[in-house]
Design a protein around this motif. Sequence first.
Motif, PDB file in Angstrom:
ATOM      1  N   GLU A 195       0.840  -1.190   0.000  1.00 13.42           N
ATOM      2  CA  GLU A 195       0.000   0.000   0.000  1.00 13.42           C
ATOM      3  C   GLU A 195       0.877   1.242   0.000  1.00 13.42           C
ATOM      4  N   GLN A 196       0.516   2.216  -0.804  1.00 13.02           N
ATOM      5  CA  GLN A 196       1.267   3.460  -0.860  1.00 13.02           C
ATOM      6  C   GLN A 196       0.507   4.541  -0.102  1.00 13.02           C
ATOM      7  N   ASN A 197       0.441   4.364   1.190  1.00 10.86           N
ATOM      8  CA  ASN A 197      -0.239   5.336   2.034  1.00 10.86           C
ATOM      9  C   ASN A 197       0.767   6.303   2.632  1.00 10.86           C
TER      10      ASN A 197
ATOM     11  N   TYR B 127       0.858   9.633   5.354  1.00  7.58           N
ATOM     12  CA  TYR B 127       0.071  10.289   6.399  1.00  7.58           C
ATOM     13  C   TYR B 127       0.652  11.663   6.697  1.00  7.58           C
TER      14      TYR B 127
ATOM     15  N   SER C 269      -7.842  11.746  -0.222  1.00  8.03           N
ATOM     16  CA  SER C 269      -7.396  11.919   1.165  1.00  8.03           C
ATOM     17  C   SER C 269      -8.525  11.546   2.107  1.00  8.03           C
TER      18      SER C 269
ATOM     19  N   ARG D  42      -4.765  10.750   5.839  1.00  6.43           N
ATOM     20  CA  ARG D  42      -4.166   9.673   5.035  1.00  6.43           C
ATOM     21  C   ARG D  42      -4.342   9.996   3.560  1.00  6.43           C
ATOM     22  N   TYR D  43      -3.260   9.807   2.789  1.00  6.39           N
ATOM     23  CA  TYR D  43      -3.289  10.043   1.336  1.00  6.39           C
ATOM     24  C   TYR D  43      -2.993   8.719   0.636  1.00  6.39           C
ATOM     25  N   ARG D  44      -4.034   8.151   0.034  1.00 11.12           N
ATOM     26  CA  ARG D  44      -3.871   6.870  -0.654  1.00 11.12           C
ATOM     27  C   ARG D  44      -3.279   7.146  -2.040  1.00 11.12           C
TER      28      ARG D  44
ATOM     29  N   GLU E  43      -3.656  -0.906  10.062  1.00  2.00           N
ATOM     30  CA  GLU E  43      -4.026   0.400   9.523  1.00  2.00           C
ATOM     31  C   GLU E  43      -5.146   1.000  10.357  1.00  2.00           C
TER      32      GLU E  43
END
Length: 277
Positions: A61-63, A65, A99, A120-122, A168
């Motif tokens: 996952e490319q999360n 914060y 977001s 959080r920015y997915r 998460e």
Amino acid sequence: KYGRTLLFECVDSERKTCCFFLHNRMHVLFCRSLSGFKSLFIRKVDPRKDAHSNVLSKKEEQNLYKIQFHNVKPECLDAYNELCEAVLPSIHANPEYPSELVGTWNTWYGEQDQAVHLWRYRGGYPALTEVMNKLKQNKEFMEYRKERGKMLLSRRNQLLLEFSFWNEPVPRPGPNIYELRSYQLRPGTMIEWGNYWARAIEIRQKNQEAVGGFFSQIGSLYTVHHLWAYKDLQSRDETRNAAWQQEGWDEVVYYTVPLIQHMESRIMIPMKSSPLK
């Protein structure tokens, strides 16, 4: 002291020279012995050939914060909260912005008159850039920033990644209080910290109190944030004390405390619109 005594007892230049050499030689040998003795108590960490962000973060996952700390003028805190309640949920709910508002709180114990927001920015940095560019065109948000600025004493933020071994953060029902424990680590110790906490998190999940674990990428570096949820201060005390009865917890504390330069705890109360209730 012994070396200096010898030096003062010498009366001619030749003997002074010999005694001075003996004193320095003894000092060097003592320092080397002390250095070797100290090394017995320092845990060695294998040198790494990759950034700790690649080793410790979630690959699938490319999360990204962002955590924001806003110090509010005491007389403006209620107005500030109302302003946030009116604007932040609409950004969270708008599908055009990649977001999510993970949580938003007021500090109860710790720094007073402070608000903490976690986003959080997915999609990582590209998602963050997209949101920032779109918000500049959002008249409601720009008006919010203008009004917010009148109410703040100071503000700061950090960009964070989440530890791969932490769950998460997901919305949870309340009422809860939240503890944000922030650790400033010694540079170069992040991987060692992660190695111990990868085992420790299993111990601290007995009551599902673990919400999220993050480490900084931009802002104050080598900073770790652990976010916990409890029903109240009494349950927090009982849960933390119970951890000491679990096998391995004492070892985690013993070996991670020397990695810390500074640590801080905040007890926080969720705002009405916070997904973490």
